[in-house]
Scaffold this motif. Structure first.
Motif, PDB file in Angstrom:
ATOM      1  N   VAL A  85       0.848  -1.195   0.000  1.00  0.00           N
ATOM      2  CA  VAL A  85       0.000   0.000   0.000  1.00  0.00           C
ATOM      3  C   VAL A  85       0.878   1.238   0.000  1.00  0.00           C
ATOM      4  O   VAL A  85       2.080   1.169   0.273  1.00  0.00           O
ATOM      5  N   GLY A  86       0.276   2.377  -0.315  1.00  0.00           N
ATOM      6  CA  GLY A  86       1.036   3.622  -0.369  1.00  0.00           C
ATOM      7  C   GLY A  86       1.577   4.034   0.989  1.00  0.00           C
ATOM      8  O   GLY A  86       1.002   3.730   2.034  1.00  0.00           O
ATOM      9  N   LEU A  87       2.711   4.745   0.958  1.00  0.00           N
ATOM     10  CA  LEU A  87       3.332   5.182   2.207  1.00  0.00           C
ATOM     11  C   LEU A  87       2.423   6.126   2.986  1.00  0.00           C
ATOM     12  O   LEU A  87       2.427   6.115   4.219  1.00  0.00           O
ATOM     13  N   ALA A  88       1.633   6.925   2.285  1.00  0.00           N
ATOM     14  CA  ALA A  88       0.728   7.841   2.986  1.00  0.00           C
ATOM     15  C   ALA A  88      -0.231   7.063   3.877  1.00  0.00           C
ATOM     16  O   ALA A  88      -0.541   7.479   4.998  1.00  0.00           O
ATOM     17  N   ASN A  89      -0.699   5.914   3.416  1.00  0.00           N
ATOM     18  CA  ASN A  89      -1.608   5.096   4.219  1.00  0.00           C
ATOM     19  C   ASN A  89      -0.875   4.396   5.359  1.00  0.00           C
ATOM     20  O   ASN A  89      -1.445   4.185   6.429  1.00  0.00           O
ATOM     21  N   ILE A  90       0.391   4.042   5.126  1.00  0.00           N
ATOM     22  CA  ILE A  90       1.187   3.483   6.225  1.00  0.00           C
ATOM     23  C   ILE A  90       1.297   4.517   7.339  1.00  0.00           C
ATOM     24  O   ILE A  90       1.117   4.208   8.526  1.00  0.00           O
ATOM     25  N   PHE A  91       1.558   5.770   6.978  1.00  0.00           N
ATOM     26  CA  PHE A  91       1.661   6.834   7.975  1.00  0.00           C
ATOM     27  C   PHE A  91       0.340   7.008   8.715  1.00  0.00           C
ATOM     28  O   PHE A  91       0.295   7.188   9.933  1.00  0.00           O
ATOM     29  N   GLY A  92      -0.766   6.959   7.943  1.00  0.00           N
ATOM     30  CA  GLY A  92      -2.082   7.090   8.562  1.00  0.00           C
ATOM     31  C   GLY A  92      -2.370   5.972   9.541  1.00  0.00           C
ATOM     32  O   GLY A  92      -2.933   6.197  10.618  1.00  0.00           O
ATOM     33  N   MET A  93      -1.968   4.749   9.201  1.00  0.00           N
ATOM     34  CA  MET A  93      -2.162   3.609  10.102  1.00  0.00           C
ATOM     35  C   MET A  93      -1.308   3.762  11.361  1.00  0.00           C
ATOM     36  O   MET A  93      -1.757   3.467  12.471  1.00  0.00           O
ATOM     37  N   LEU A  94      -0.085   4.243  11.184  1.00  0.00           N
ATOM     38  CA  LEU A  94       0.805   4.438  12.334  1.00  0.00           C
ATOM     39  C   LEU A  94       0.244   5.496  13.288  1.00  0.00           C
ATOM     40  O   LEU A  94       0.359   5.353  14.510  1.00  0.00           O
ATOM     41  N   GLU A  95      -0.347   6.546  12.750  1.00  0.00           N
ATOM     42  CA  GLU A  95      -0.927   7.600  13.589  1.00  0.00           C
ATOM     43  C   GLU A  95      -1.964   7.026  14.551  1.00  0.00           C
ATOM     44  O   GLU A  95      -1.974   7.335  15.735  1.00  0.00           O
ATOM     45  N   TYR A  96      -2.846   6.195  14.007  1.00  0.00           N
ATOM     46  CA  TYR A  96      -3.874   5.581  14.847  1.00  0.00           C
ATOM     47  C   TYR A  96      -3.275   4.530  15.768  1.00  0.00           C
ATOM     48  O   TYR A  96      -3.550   4.499  16.972  1.00  0.00           O
ATOM     49  N   ALA A  97      -2.448   3.639  15.212  1.00  0.00           N
ATOM     50  CA  ALA A  97      -1.948   2.488  15.969  1.00  0.00           C
ATOM     51  C   ALA A  97      -1.148   2.912  17.189  1.00  0.00           C
ATOM     52  O   ALA A  97      -1.210   2.261  18.245  1.00  0.00           O
ATOM     53  N   TYR A  98      -0.389   4.007  17.076  1.00  0.00           N
ATOM     54  CA  TYR A  98       0.487   4.425  18.176  1.00  0.00           C
ATOM     55  C   TYR A  98       0.045   5.739  18.812  1.00  0.00           C
ATOM     56  O   TYR A  98       0.819   6.382  19.524  1.00  0.00           O
ATOM     57  N   ASN A  99      -1.207   6.123  18.560  1.00  0.00           N
ATOM     58  CA  ASN A  99      -1.759   7.332  19.175  1.00  0.00           C
ATOM     59  C   ASN A  99      -0.841   8.540  18.978  1.00  0.00           C
ATOM     60  O   ASN A  99      -0.576   9.299  19.915  1.00  0.00           O
ATOM     61  N   LEU A 100      -0.352   8.695  17.754  1.00  0.00           N
ATOM     62  CA  LEU A 100       0.571   9.789  17.465  1.00  0.00           C
ATOM     63  C   LEU A 100      -0.132  11.071  17.041  1.00  0.00           C
ATOM     64  O   LEU A 100       0.514  12.050  16.709  1.00  0.00           O
ATOM     65  N   LYS A 101      -1.464  11.070  17.053  1.00  0.00           N
ATOM     66  CA  LYS A 101      -2.186  12.263  16.616  1.00  0.00           C
ATOM     67  C   LYS A 101      -1.970  13.453  17.554  1.00  0.00           C
ATOM     68  O   LYS A 101      -2.201  14.591  17.181  1.00  0.00           O
ATOM     69  N   SER A 102      -1.519  13.173  18.786  1.00  0.00           N
ATOM     70  CA  SER A 102      -1.221  14.279  19.703  1.00  0.00           C
ATOM     71  C   SER A 102       0.010  15.064  19.246  1.00  0.00           C
ATOM     72  O   SER A 102       0.247  16.176  19.704  1.00  0.00           O
ATOM     73  N   PHE A 103       0.819  14.463  18.345  1.00  0.00           N
ATOM     74  CA  PHE A 103       1.941  15.177  17.759  1.00  0.00           C
ATOM     75  C   PHE A 103       1.413  15.902  16.512  1.00  0.00           C
ATOM     76  O   PHE A 103       1.309  15.326  15.439  1.00  0.00           O
ATOM     77  N   HIS A 104       1.107  17.168  16.646  1.00  0.00           N
ATOM     78  CA  HIS A 104       0.452  17.889  15.561  1.00  0.00           C
ATOM     79  C   HIS A 104       1.372  18.105  14.363  1.00  0.00           C
ATOM     80  O   HIS A 104       0.917  18.482  13.287  1.00  0.00           O
ATOM     81  N   PHE A 105       2.677  17.828  14.527  1.00  0.00           N
ATOM     82  CA  PHE A 105       3.609  17.993  13.427  1.00  0.00           C
ATOM     83  C   PHE A 105       3.465  16.890  12.384  1.00  0.00           C
ATOM     84  O   PHE A 105       4.133  16.911  11.361  1.00  0.00           O
TER      85      PHE A 105
END
Length: 417
Positions: A85-105
């Motif tokens: 799958v595209g890297l953009a979707n890998i990043f999106g999955m990582l955001e959810y999986a590791y609760n990284l959405k608190s990092f607004h960067f």
């Protein structure tokens, strides 16, 4: 002094890559097999390795087994494991999986071309955040200590004094206000692993070393498991550590086994896509429980443990369970499967039936990242089994909405043209 860049071969998930027999020295091919093969150090096959033989036409045949990332096998040879799958979707999955959405960067991460670039970017952010916290002062708390002292500190151990009155030093029990605590040990161990990894670019490596030196001396270097973040308690004094520990967990879970060349230890950066898919689906459901599940009086729990025997020596860890919010009774058991078979295997169906039976649940769901050619929608006695899709090759939000709609109806998503 000129530094020769390593030769990097690219492997794509589950697709065989053929290389000439002289592309990989036999000693490095053996190291790859011993560390990342089926019976390697990781105990899970990262790469299926077929050595040059008449069967392979005298060539190397390497197949990535559902892992993505980078393996720095030596100073001269590395392997880049590319996702389907595209890297953009890998990043999106990582955001959810590791609760990284608190990092607004994290907005706009899709501009990266490789996972190594993402790794370096996150490593640099974590290092600078740790440096900033070290300048402000590391979180400290009181830790119980016992020691032989020349002056009384805290509470004297009178029993020890009576038993050994001839000892000059007094055994005391006291509390030490220290920064050498697990909150900071998690940070130091993560920096240690990042420095050892072959995936950091020079800037990220420099900042990681600076952050490491800022903690070294006041914080002990202790091995920390990725699970150390679980069930931690945060307060107003260490609330900012919650986001730091979430990012630390990401790095610690993606560090595979190391191989040593000379005096240098090299750690790979590896993402287990099956584990990432499981975490992503679970965290996506949790993030949308209020707007979606609560309407249907449901709540979600991940890694639900069910004891099989009274001694507790046998148990199931079920990926996901949907509970009735009123009664607390399980309504659905769900199991993620990061693979693309034509139809669900007998083993997968037997497993989900066992989960449903153990929980007394009548709805059993197998979740796949793509639509199966032969989806399942059947009953085994009183258990309804179906296969559903949470796709990861398109818009993740739209895929989640479609998945939930099908889940609550427990009907397979219709094949699209």
């Amino acid at each position: 002094m000129n530094v020769t860049k390593p030769i990097v071969y690219e492997l794509t998930e589950y697709a065989a890559t053929i290389l000439p027999s002289d592309a990989i020295p036999i000693e490095l091919g053996t190291l790859l097999w011993q560390t990342y093969g089926e019976n390697g150090t990781l105990r899970k096959s990262v790469v299926k390795i077929d050595f040059p033989s008449p069967i392979t036409g005298g060539q190397w045949r390497l197949t990535s087994q559902g892992w993505v990332g980078y393996i720095p096998l030596s100073d001269v040879l590395g392997f880049r494991l590319q996702p389907k799958v595209g890297l953009a979707n890998i990043f999106g999955m990582l955001e959810y999986a590791y609760n990284l959405k608190s990092f607004h960067f994290l907005d706009g991460l899709s501009h990266f071309d490789t996972l190594e670039e993402l790794y370096s970017f996150l490593a640099d952010i974590l290092s600078r955040r740790i440096l900033d916290r070290a300048r402000k002062g590391l979180y400290r708390t009181y830790v119980p200590r016992s020691d032989q002292m020349t002056v009384v500190r805290g509470r004297m151990d009178t029993r020890h004094l009576v038993q050994k009155p001839w000892e000059v030093n007094i055994k005391c029990h006291y509390k030490d206000h220290t920064s050498d605590i697990e909150d900071n040990q998690i940070l130091l161990w993560t920096l240690h692993q990042m420095i050892a990894c072959g995936g950091c670019n020079p800037q990220a490596l420099t900042n990681a070393r600076r952050a490491y030196r800022a903690l070294q001396g006041t914080v002990s270097l202790e091995h920390v498991a990725p699970q150390a973040w679980m069930k931690r308690i945060y307060n107003r004094l260490n609330d900012d550590y919650q986001a730091l520990h979430a990012l630390c967990r990401f790095f610690l879970e993606q560090s595979g086994p190391n191989q040593t060349e000379g005096n240098r230890k090299m750690l790979p950066f590896l993402v287990n896509m099956a584990r990432l898919y499981e975490l992503f689906v679970a965290e996506w459901l949790k993030a949308h429980r209020v707007s979606h599940l609560w309407i249907h009086n449901l709540d979600v729990k991940s890694q639900h443990q069910v004891e099989i025997n009274q001694e507790g020596s046998l148990s199931f860890n079920i990926d996901l369970v949907l509970f009735d919010r009123t009664t607390g009774q399980p309504r659905y058991v769900l199991d993620t499967k990061y693979k693309i078979p034509t139809a669900p295997s007998t083993e997968d169906v037997a497993q989900i039936i066992a989960y449903a039976t153990a929980t007394g649940c009548s709805e059993a769901v197998l979740i796949y990242p793509e639509i199966l050619q032969m989806p399942l929608d059947a009953r085994v006695q009183n258990i309804h089994i179906c296969t559903l899709t949470f796709a990861v090759d398109g818009d993740l939000s739209q895929a989640g909405e479609q998945f939930l709609e099908s889940l609550l109806a427990c009907q397979p998503i219709a094949r699209t043209a």
